[in-house]
Design a protein around this motif. Structure first.
Motif, PDB file in Angstrom:
ATOM      1  N   TYR A  79     100.877  63.709 -64.958  1.00 47.51           N
ATOM      2  CA  TYR A  79     101.733  64.809 -64.513  1.00 47.51           C
ATOM      3  C   TYR A  79     102.469  64.402 -63.238  1.00 47.51           C
ATOM      4  O   TYR A  79     101.901  63.746 -62.364  1.00 47.51           O
ATOM      5  CB  TYR A  79     100.876  66.053 -64.257  1.00 47.51           C
ATOM      6  CG  TYR A  79     101.628  67.204 -63.660  1.00 47.51           C
ATOM      7  CD1 TYR A  79     102.646  67.846 -64.352  1.00 47.51           C
ATOM      8  CD2 TYR A  79     101.313  67.673 -62.390  1.00 47.51           C
ATOM      9  CE1 TYR A  79     103.326  68.920 -63.806  1.00 47.51           C
ATOM     10  CE2 TYR A  79     101.989  68.746 -61.833  1.00 47.51           C
ATOM     11  CZ  TYR A  79     102.992  69.358 -62.548  1.00 47.51           C
ATOM     12  OH  TYR A  79     103.668  70.409 -61.996  1.00 47.51           O
ATOM     13  N   ILE A  80     103.742  64.794 -63.117  1.00 49.89           N
ATOM     14  CA  ILE A  80     104.532  64.516 -61.919  1.00 49.89           C
ATOM     15  C   ILE A  80     104.664  65.824 -61.141  1.00 49.89           C
ATOM     16  O   ILE A  80     105.394  66.722 -61.553  1.00 49.89           O
ATOM     17  CB  ILE A  80     105.931  63.970 -62.273  1.00 49.89           C
ATOM     18  CG1 ILE A  80     105.806  62.747 -63.164  1.00 49.89           C
ATOM     19  CG2 ILE A  80     106.700  63.640 -61.008  1.00 49.89           C
ATOM     20  CD1 ILE A  80     107.107  62.286 -63.765  1.00 49.89           C
ATOM     21  N   HIS A  85     112.237  64.608 -59.216  1.00 55.14           N
ATOM     22  CA  HIS A  85     111.635  63.307 -58.945  1.00 55.14           C
ATOM     23  C   HIS A  85     112.666  62.232 -59.237  1.00 55.14           C
ATOM     24  O   HIS A  85     113.674  62.479 -59.894  1.00 55.14           O
ATOM     25  CB  HIS A  85     110.373  63.095 -59.790  1.00 55.14           C
ATOM     26  CG  HIS A  85     110.619  63.092 -61.272  1.00 55.14           C
ATOM     27  ND1 HIS A  85     111.000  61.973 -61.956  1.00 55.14           N
ATOM     28  CD2 HIS A  85     110.549  64.094 -62.189  1.00 55.14           C
ATOM     29  CE1 HIS A  85     111.142  62.258 -63.227  1.00 55.14           C
ATOM     30  NE2 HIS A  85     110.886  63.550 -63.398  1.00 55.14           N
ATOM     31  N   ASN A  86     112.403  61.039 -58.721  1.00 55.53           N
ATOM     32  CA  ASN A  86     113.350  59.942 -58.887  1.00 55.53           C
ATOM     33  C   ASN A  86     112.790  58.857 -59.801  1.00 55.53           C
ATOM     34  O   ASN A  86     113.294  57.738 -59.816  1.00 55.53           O
ATOM     35  CB  ASN A  86     113.680  59.331 -57.516  1.00 55.53           C
ATOM     36  CG  ASN A  86     112.470  58.680 -56.887  1.00 55.53           C
ATOM     37  OD1 ASN A  86     111.352  59.143 -57.057  1.00 55.53           O
ATOM     38  ND2 ASN A  86     112.683  57.600 -56.162  1.00 55.53           N
ATOM     39  N   GLU A 118     109.293  58.956 -54.620  1.00 49.76           N
ATOM     40  CA  GLU A 118     109.641  59.522 -53.317  1.00 49.76           C
ATOM     41  C   GLU A 118     108.962  60.873 -53.136  1.00 49.76           C
ATOM     42  O   GLU A 118     108.628  61.547 -54.107  1.00 49.76           O
ATOM     43  CB  GLU A 118     111.162  59.719 -53.214  1.00 49.76           C
ATOM     44  CG  GLU A 118     111.935  58.440 -53.025  1.00 49.76           C
ATOM     45  CD  GLU A 118     113.427  58.702 -52.927  1.00 49.76           C
ATOM     46  OE1 GLU A 118     113.849  59.869 -53.102  1.00 49.76           O
ATOM     47  OE2 GLU A 118     114.161  57.747 -52.684  1.00 49.76           O
ATOM     48  N   GLY A 119     108.786  61.266 -51.853  1.00 46.88           N
ATOM     49  CA  GLY A 119     108.238  62.577 -51.560  1.00 46.88           C
ATOM     50  C   GLY A 119     109.245  63.672 -51.884  1.00 46.88           C
ATOM     51  O   GLY A 119     110.438  63.411 -52.051  1.00 46.88           O
ATOM     52  N   VAL A 120     108.762  64.901 -51.966  1.00 39.47           N
ATOM     53  CA  VAL A 120     109.642  66.037 -52.249  1.00 39.47           C
ATOM     54  C   VAL A 120     110.493  66.308 -51.017  1.00 39.47           C
ATOM     55  O   VAL A 120     109.974  66.461 -49.912  1.00 39.47           O
ATOM     56  CB  VAL A 120     108.816  67.289 -52.623  1.00 39.47           C
ATOM     57  CG1 VAL A 120     109.727  68.461 -52.907  1.00 39.47           C
ATOM     58  CG2 VAL A 120     107.944  66.997 -53.824  1.00 39.47           C
ATOM     59  N   LYS A 121     111.810  66.383 -51.202  1.00 33.98           N
ATOM     60  CA  LYS A 121     112.716  66.617 -50.070  1.00 33.98           C
ATOM     61  C   LYS A 121     112.699  68.090 -49.678  1.00 33.98           C
ATOM     62  O   LYS A 121     112.461  68.959 -50.511  1.00 33.98           O
ATOM     63  CB  LYS A 121     114.132  66.199 -50.456  1.00 33.98           C
ATOM     64  CG  LYS A 121     114.243  64.700 -50.633  1.00 33.98           C
ATOM     65  CD  LYS A 121     115.645  64.282 -50.969  1.00 33.98           C
ATOM     66  CE  LYS A 121     115.726  62.781 -50.996  1.00 33.98           C
ATOM     67  NZ  LYS A 121     116.093  62.252 -52.289  1.00 33.98           N
ATOM     68  N   GLU A 122     112.976  68.367 -48.410  1.00 30.62           N
ATOM     69  CA  GLU A 122     113.058  69.721 -47.879  1.00 30.62           C
ATOM     70  C   GLU A 122     111.746  70.496 -48.009  1.00 30.62           C
ATOM     71  O   GLU A 122     111.752  71.718 -48.062  1.00 30.62           O
ATOM     72  CB  GLU A 122     114.176  70.522 -48.573  1.00 30.62           C
ATOM     73  CG  GLU A 122     115.547  69.885 -48.514  1.00 30.62           C
ATOM     74  CD  GLU A 122     116.134  69.835 -47.121  1.00 30.62           C
ATOM     75  OE1 GLU A 122     116.015  70.838 -46.392  1.00 30.62           O
ATOM     76  OE2 GLU A 122     116.688  68.787 -46.764  1.00 30.62           O
TER      77      GLU A 122
END
Length: 141
Positions: A79-80, A85-86, A118-122
């Motif tokens: 699971y993502i 996501h990138n 990458e981490g979740v932005k904002e």
């Protein structure tokens, strides 16, 4: 309460956490071409397929998932977590146990902020779960 001599003869041993999931329990020895038992909290792997799937009733959203080939040659569904996501094919990821509760057969999740994920932005709250860095504070006058 044990005596000093009892502690010298039988020292205290901390309890070890055991991995419950099969993909985290095994290591691959490429020299001997054999599996061996291990106790890994995380494993790294390469994404083979990225997609979305529907959860079980009563939920109705699209949940992102990935098929990952681990270093121990096992292929698992992961699971993502988080929004957007990138990840794409051949992305390097780090996985750990515990998947989505409403996705059957998904027992692992990707750790955001490691490898190519990458981490979740904002993200302001619960940042450690989603690999988001702390926002820079701007000094105002």
């Amino acid at each position: 309460m044990p005596t000093i001599n009892q502690l010298i003869n039988n020292p205290r041993v901390p309890k070890l956490k055991k991995a419950k999931l099969l993909a985290l329990k095994t290591n691959w020895n490429s020299r001997r071409k054999k599996y061996s038992w291990a106790n890994n909290p995380q494993k790294s792997g390469i994404c083979e397929k990225i997609g979305v799937t529907k959860p079980m009733k009563p939920n109705s959203a699209n949940r992102p998932f990935a098929r990952v080939r681990l270093k121990n040659k096992k292929v698992i569904t992961v699971y993502i977590p988080g929004e957007k996501h990138n990840l794409q094919e051949y992305s390097s990821v780090l996985i750990s146990g515990g998947g989505a509760q409403d996705l059957p057969g998904v027992q692992y999740h990707i750790i955001r902020g490691y490898g190519d994920a990458e981490g979740v932005k904002e993200r302001k709250q619960g940042r450690s779960l989603y690999g988001a860095k702390r926002a820079k504070e701007t000094k105002g006058k």
